[in-house]
Scaffold this active site. Structure first.
Site, PDB file in Angstrom:
ATOM      1  N   ASN A   9     -11.967 -24.564  24.949  1.00 45.79           N
ATOM      2  CA  ASN A   9     -11.859 -25.061  23.576  1.00 45.79           C
ATOM      3  C   ASN A   9     -12.435 -23.999  22.652  1.00 45.79           C
ATOM      4  OD1 ASN A   9     -11.991 -26.431  21.165  1.00 45.79           O
ATOM      5  ND2 ASN A   9     -13.604 -27.851  21.808  1.00 45.79           N
ATOM      6  N   TRP A  10     -11.557 -23.310  21.958  1.00 40.42           N
ATOM      7  CA  TRP A  10     -12.004 -22.184  21.128  1.00 40.42           C
ATOM      8  C   TRP A  10     -12.611 -22.617  19.796  1.00 40.42           C
ATOM      9  CZ3 TRP A  10      -7.627 -17.924  21.612  1.00 40.42           C
ATOM     10  CH2 TRP A  10      -7.715 -17.343  22.883  1.00 40.42           C
ATOM     11  N   LYS A  11     -12.445 -23.861  19.436  1.00 38.88           N
ATOM     12  CA  LYS A  11     -12.967 -24.361  18.147  1.00 38.88           C
ATOM     13  C   LYS A  11     -12.476 -23.453  17.005  1.00 38.88           C
ATOM     14  CE  LYS A  11     -16.686 -26.253  20.857  1.00 38.88           C
ATOM     15  NZ  LYS A  11     -18.062 -26.645  21.003  1.00 38.88           N
ATOM     16  N   HIS A  97     -13.500 -35.231  20.180  1.00 40.38           N
ATOM     17  CA  HIS A  97     -14.576 -34.265  20.413  1.00 40.38           C
ATOM     18  C   HIS A  97     -15.782 -34.629  19.548  1.00 40.38           C
ATOM     19  CE1 HIS A  97     -16.867 -30.586  20.577  1.00 40.38           C
ATOM     20  NE2 HIS A  97     -16.203 -30.303  21.687  1.00 40.38           N
ATOM     21  N   GLU A  99     -17.749 -32.957  17.864  1.00 38.41           N
ATOM     22  CA  GLU A  99     -17.833 -32.300  16.542  1.00 38.41           C
ATOM     23  C   GLU A  99     -16.929 -33.008  15.528  1.00 38.41           C
ATOM     24  OE1 GLU A  99     -17.065 -28.360  18.006  1.00 38.41           O
ATOM     25  OE2 GLU A  99     -19.004 -28.406  19.017  1.00 38.41           O
ATOM     26  N   GLU A 169     -18.537 -35.342  27.872  1.00 37.60           N
ATOM     27  CA  GLU A 169     -19.331 -34.283  27.265  1.00 37.60           C
ATOM     28  C   GLU A 169     -20.585 -34.878  26.639  1.00 37.60           C
ATOM     29  OE1 GLU A 169     -16.888 -30.633  26.174  1.00 37.60           O
ATOM     30  OE2 GLU A 169     -16.600 -32.045  24.556  1.00 37.60           O
ATOM     31  N   GLY A 175     -22.961 -26.712  23.307  1.00 36.01           N
ATOM     32  CA  GLY A 175     -23.380 -25.549  22.528  1.00 36.01           C
ATOM     33  C   GLY A 175     -24.886 -25.340  22.482  1.00 36.01           C
ATOM     34  N   SER A 215     -22.038 -26.635  27.720  1.00 35.72           N
ATOM     35  CA  SER A 215     -22.733 -25.424  28.191  1.00 35.72           C
ATOM     36  C   SER A 215     -22.330 -24.992  29.597  1.00 35.72           C
ATOM     37  CB  SER A 215     -24.250 -25.612  28.084  1.00 35.72           C
ATOM     38  OG  SER A 215     -24.606 -25.810  26.729  1.00 35.72           O
ATOM     39  N   GLY A 236     -16.546 -24.534  25.828  1.00 37.11           N
ATOM     40  CA  GLY A 236     -16.526 -23.967  24.484  1.00 37.11           C
ATOM     41  C   GLY A 236     -16.886 -22.492  24.532  1.00 37.11           C
ATOM     42  N   GLY A 237     -18.150 -22.185  24.279  1.00 39.33           N
ATOM     43  CA  GLY A 237     -18.639 -20.812  24.144  1.00 39.33           C
ATOM     44  C   GLY A 237     -18.125 -19.850  25.209  1.00 39.33           C
TER      45      GLY A 237
HETATM   46  P1  PGA Z   1     -19.883 -25.494  24.986  1.00 37.58           P
HETATM   47  O1  PGA Z   1     -18.861 -26.476  24.263  1.00 37.58           O
HETATM   48  O2  PGA Z   1     -19.298 -25.104  26.299  1.00 37.58           O
HETATM   49  O3  PGA Z   1     -20.060 -24.327  24.043  1.00 37.58           O
HETATM   50  O4  PGA Z   1     -21.161 -26.270  25.164  1.00 37.58           O
HETATM   51  C1  PGA Z   1     -18.191 -27.484  24.987  1.00 37.58           C
HETATM   52  C2  PGA Z   1     -17.273 -28.246  24.074  1.00 37.58           C
HETATM   53  O5  PGA Z   1     -17.585 -28.409  22.892  1.00 37.58           O
HETATM   54  O6  PGA Z   1     -16.206 -28.715  24.493  1.00 37.58           O
END
Ligand code: PGA
Length: 264
Positions: A9-11, A97, A99, A169, A175, A215, A236-237
């Site tokens: 997930n590149w956001k 998600h 966020e 999640e 993150g 993470s 994500g990251g």
């Molecule tokens: P992260 O993000 O791997 O940077 O913790 C995961 C996500 O938001 O799906």
């Protein structure tokens, strides 16, 4: 057989040229892999979806949206509906998600609407759920997860286990560098699987892929995948760095157990 899904997930990251470079490199890498049972997914920002789909047309890479509107169509400035995603052949979309929940006040009811829109348009939803830090501290993780499931899936008929993906999640792990231990994650994954068994059917529930997210990095992914009910990751990251994403895929390819669910 459950698929192992490695979803990046590149956001809101990457320029157009960085995106194209990454996808080209990734499709070349995927050409050299036997991907049976493993599904690589990248969720780039909306503006790059169409080009990413064109670039990966000959590969097994799935390009997914990060979100979708809860509305069918109409005067909703800035929104993108499921019909539009379907018209450019986007096969999957994330919904729910944390966020989106936090910065756009999305509730489980709204996420349910999004689920319906995606299913109506033939897209595969990746439904994100998870508890906040204070909820875990209060010892109410299970209640929170069950409430999310019962609200989002209320009166939703599901029969094809390959047409739905769930991502657990824990919000406190996204993150932050804090990952749930494999055992903590497994406990919630099992709860989700049991809920699917109780509300749908066992063969269906046995074949739904349930991803962990929060993470994930190449050095913790293997132990998470060792758990019987963890069928991949939403990353994500680490998915922004080509080498890390490739390493995560290689871990999934190495660890894939042809019939992980044969004894559950
Ligand atoms: P992260 O993000 O791997 O940077 O913790 C995961 C996500 O938001 O799906």
């Amino acid at each position: 057989m459950r698929n192992t899904i490695v979803a990046g997930n590149w956001k809101m990251n990457k320029s157009y040229s960085e995106t194209v470079g990454f996808i080209q490199k990734l499709t070349e890498f995927l050409d050299s892999c036997n991907l049976t049972g493993v599904i690589p997914v990248i969720c780039p920002p909306y503006v790059y979806l169409r080009d990413c789909i064109n670039l990966s047309r000959k590969s097994k890479l799935i390009i997914a949206a990060q979100d979708v509107s809860s509305r069918v169509s109409g005067a909703y400035t800035g929104e993108v509906c499921a019909g539009m995603l379907s018209s450019i052949e986007v096969p999957y979309s994330l919904i729910g998600h944390s966020e989106r929940r936090e910065y756009h006040q999305e509730t489980d009811e709204v996420i349910r609407e999004k689920l319906i829109r995606l299913m109506d348009n033939g897209l595969i939803p990746v439904v994100c759920i998870g508890e906040k830090e204070e909820e875990r501290e209060q010892g109410i993780t299970s209640e929170v997860i069950l409430k999310q499931l019962t609200t989002i899936f209320r009166d939703i008929e599901l029969s094809d286990p390959y047409k739905i993906i769930i991502a657990y999640e824990p919000v406190w792990a996204i993150g932050t560098g804090k990952t749930a231990t494999p055992e903590m994650a497994q406990e919630v994954h099992l709860l989700i699987r049991k809920w699917l068994i109780d509300n749908y059917a066992t063969p269906f529930a046995d074949n739904v892929s349930i991803l962990y997210g929060g993470s994930i990095k190449p050095d913790n992914f293997e132990h998470l995948l060792d758990q019987p009910d963890i069928d991949g990751g939403l990353i994500g990251g680490a998915s922004l760095r080509f080498d890390d994403y490739r390493d995560l895929l290689q871990i999934a390819l190495k660890r894939k157990i042809p019939d992980k669910n044969s004894d559950t």
